[in-house]
Design an enzyme around this catalytic site. Sequence first.
Site, short mmCIF file in Angstrom:
data_model
loop_
_atom_site.label_atom_id
_atom_site.label_comp_id
_atom_site.label_asym_id
_atom_site.label_seq_id
_atom_site.Cartn_x
_atom_site.Cartn_y
_atom_site.Cartn_z
CB THR A 18 33.70 17.23 27.67
OG1 THR A 18 33.16 16.13 26.96
CG2 THR A 18 35.15 16.95 27.98
CB SER A 113 35.31 25.59 23.58
OG SER A 113 36.64 25.29 23.30
CG HIS A 114 36.06 23.32 19.82
ND1 HIS A 114 35.93 23.09 21.17
CD2 HIS A 114 35.48 22.29 19.21
CE1 HIS A 114 35.29 21.96 21.36
NE2 HIS A 114 35.00 21.44 20.18
CG ASP A 280 39.86 27.21 21.66
OD1 ASP A 280 40.63 27.95 22.31
OD2 ASP A 280 39.01 26.50 22.20
CG ASP A 282 37.50 28.67 25.28
OD1 ASP A 282 37.93 28.10 24.27
OD2 ASP A 282 37.30 28.08 26.36
CG ASP A 284 40.27 26.25 26.22
OD1 ASP A 284 40.10 26.29 24.99
OD2 ASP A 284 39.44 25.73 27.00
NE ARG A 285 39.36 22.55 22.05
CZ ARG A 285 38.76 21.49 21.51
NH1 ARG A 285 39.02 21.16 20.26
NH2 ARG A 285 37.90 20.78 22.19
CB THR A 347 38.17 13.11 27.41
OG1 THR A 347 38.94 12.24 26.61
CG2 THR A 347 37.92 14.41 26.67
CD GLU A 366 41.95 17.12 27.81
OE1 GLU A 366 41.14 16.20 27.82
OE2 GLU A 366 41.63 18.32 27.93
CD GLU A 367 42.11 14.03 21.94
OE1 GLU A 367 42.03 14.45 20.77
OE2 GLU A 367 41.23 14.18 22.80
CE LYS A 379 41.25 22.63 25.99
NZ LYS A 379 40.00 22.29 26.69
NE ARG A 505 36.12 14.44 20.25
CZ ARG A 505 35.72 15.48 19.52
NH1 ARG A 505 35.89 15.48 18.21
NH2 ARG A 505 35.14 16.53 20.07
#
Length: 552
Positions: A18, A113-114, A280, A282, A284-285, A347, A366-367, A379, A505
Site C-alpha cells: 500500500t 510507518s505505524h 504515528d 512517521d 502522517d497519521r 486505499t 482515510e479511515e 497525509k 480488515r
Amino acid sequence: MKIISKPTSAFNDQKPGTSGLRKKVKVFQQPGYLENFVQSIFDTLKVPAGATLTVGGDGRYYNRPAIQTIIQMAAANGFARVLVGQAGILSTPAASHIIRKYHTYGGMVLSASHNQGGINGDFGIKYNISNGGPAPEKITDDVFAKSKLITHYKIADLPEIDIDHIGETIFDDGKFTVKIIDAVQDYADLMQELFDFTAIKKLLASGFKVQFDAMHAVTGPYAQEIFTNRLGAPITSLMNCVPSEDFNGGHPDPNLTYAEDLVKIMYAGDRAPDFGAASDGDGDRNMILGKNFFVTPSDSLAVLAANATLVPAYATGIAGVARSMPTSGAVDRVAAKLNIPCYETPTGWKFFGNLMDAGKVTLCGEESFGTSSSHVREKDGLWAVLFWLNVLAAKADACGQAQSVEAILMAHWAEFGRNVYSRHDYETIPTDAANSVIQHIKAQFESLPGQTFGSYSVKTCDDFSYLDSIDGSISHNQGIRILFEDGSRIVFRLSGTGTEGATIRIYLEAFEPDSRKHHLDAQVALAEMIQIALLISQLKEKTGRDTPTVIT
Ligand code: G16
C-alpha cells in the site's frame, strides 16, 4: 569519487505494498536487499542530469545505515545533490514538503510507518515523486519488474557522511553534494502559514487543555517547535516526544489500542484534558480525542471539510474532497451540502496525488487515521491536529470559551446524520487462512444479492475497481464491498502494509439519521452488522480467531 558496479542476485519479494516496500529489518539487512530495491527505483526513474534527491526517515532502527547506502548509490546513479534531514530524520509530511519546496527530483522516505521498530521490527522504503507524493502504481509496478531482473547495482566509494550536523559536504569539485538540513523549521513555517496561530495561542492560553502524544516517534521535535515554542503550550501537554529507534518498545500506531497512555489520560473523567491527539511512527497519521470521546478518522475528515472556511488557508472554500473506499461516507454528505465533488479512491494515499495535482480536491482522508490537504502530497498528522485546534479556536464564544469536541461532533451529526462506523482488524493470520476467507466471500457474489440478514438486505456486492479520471489507469481488486439496501455496508480487505502473515480488515458502516441515537457506542450500534460480517465471511471458522486484535 569512484563508481563501482557490484554484481547482485535478484530477490523475488520486492513488490511495494500500500505504501512502499515494508519488511522485517532482518530482511533488509540481507546483503544487496536494500541496494537492489534502490537501484530498481533509480533505473525506473532515469535520473536527469543535475537532479537533487531528498532523503529522510522516521528515525527507526536501520535508518542510519540505509541513508549512507542511499547517498552512495545516488552519487553513482547521476544525482548531483542529496538533501538529508538532520540525523536522517524527516517526518513523511515534512519530506513531502521538502521535495516540493526545494523542487527535488523526488525523495526516498524511509519508514514502516505505524509498524513496530527495532532490530526485530520493521523497516520500509518508498520513493515519492517530484509532486511530493508516493509514486503511483505505474512506477511501483515497474520497480518491482526491474527488481526481479537486476544483476548489478551502482555505488560510489564515499566516506560515511556526518548526518547529525547541519551543513554541506562537497565531492569532486562540486559534482556531488550532500546537504544536511533542518526540516523542522521549514515544516513549522508551513503550518504557521496555513493556520491562525494567534487564535490557537489564545485558545491554549485560555485554560483549554491539550495533550499530544508523539509515541516516541518522529513528530516529537516538530511538536515541541510548534506547540511549545510557537503556540506557548506548556511542556506538560506533550508526551513521548523524544524519537527512539524502537519507539521505546511500543507500537507507534495512534489508535485506541496502541496509544493506550494517551487514551487513559483522555478518558479520566472530569480530570481529562479538553483535546488529545497522537501521531504515528512517521508522523502522517493522527488520532483525535475529546474529553472522554473518540473521533473516528472518517468523522474527523467530515468535520474538517464542513468547517474548512474557519481556517485561513481554506477561507475561500475547498475545491473538492476525496476519501478511500473503506472510509465512511460522512464526508460525502458534507460535500453534497457544499456542492463540491467527492471522489472515492482505493486505499493508499498515492491515489489522491493526481486529483490534487489537477486541482480537483483540497482535502483528503482515510479511515486509517490519515487526513491532509493539498499543502503536501502525503497525509499529515500535525496538520490535522492544528486544523482541529484552529476550528476549536474559531468556534470559541466571545468570552473565549471553547466548545467540547463531543459537542462539535453532536452538532455535526445533528446536521448531517451519523455514519456509524468501525473497523475490526484480525492481525497476523496465516496467509492461506486469510485468502480462504476472501475466496469464501467472493464465491457468494452471485447468491448474496437479495438475501436478508436480520434487518439488513443485500443489494449488491463486488470487488472495488477504480478508474483514475486523470491518467486513465485502472486498479482492480481493491476490497470486497457488500452493500445493503439501506445504504449500510460491510467491506473486507487484506492489509497491504503488514509484514507478518496477513491482516484482515472488516469495515462496518450504517447510517443513523435519528439524533436520539447519535450518542450510542459504535460497537453497540453495529452489533448486528458485526455478526452478519462474521456469518458471511466464516472468519472465525476459517482462522480460529474469536476476536479482533484491534477495534477502531
Ligand atoms: C498506509 C497508506 C495509507 C493506507 C494505510 C493502510 O499508511 O499510506 O494510504 O490507508 O497504509 O493500508 P492497509 O489497510 O493496506 O494496511 P501508512 O501510515 O502505513 O503509511
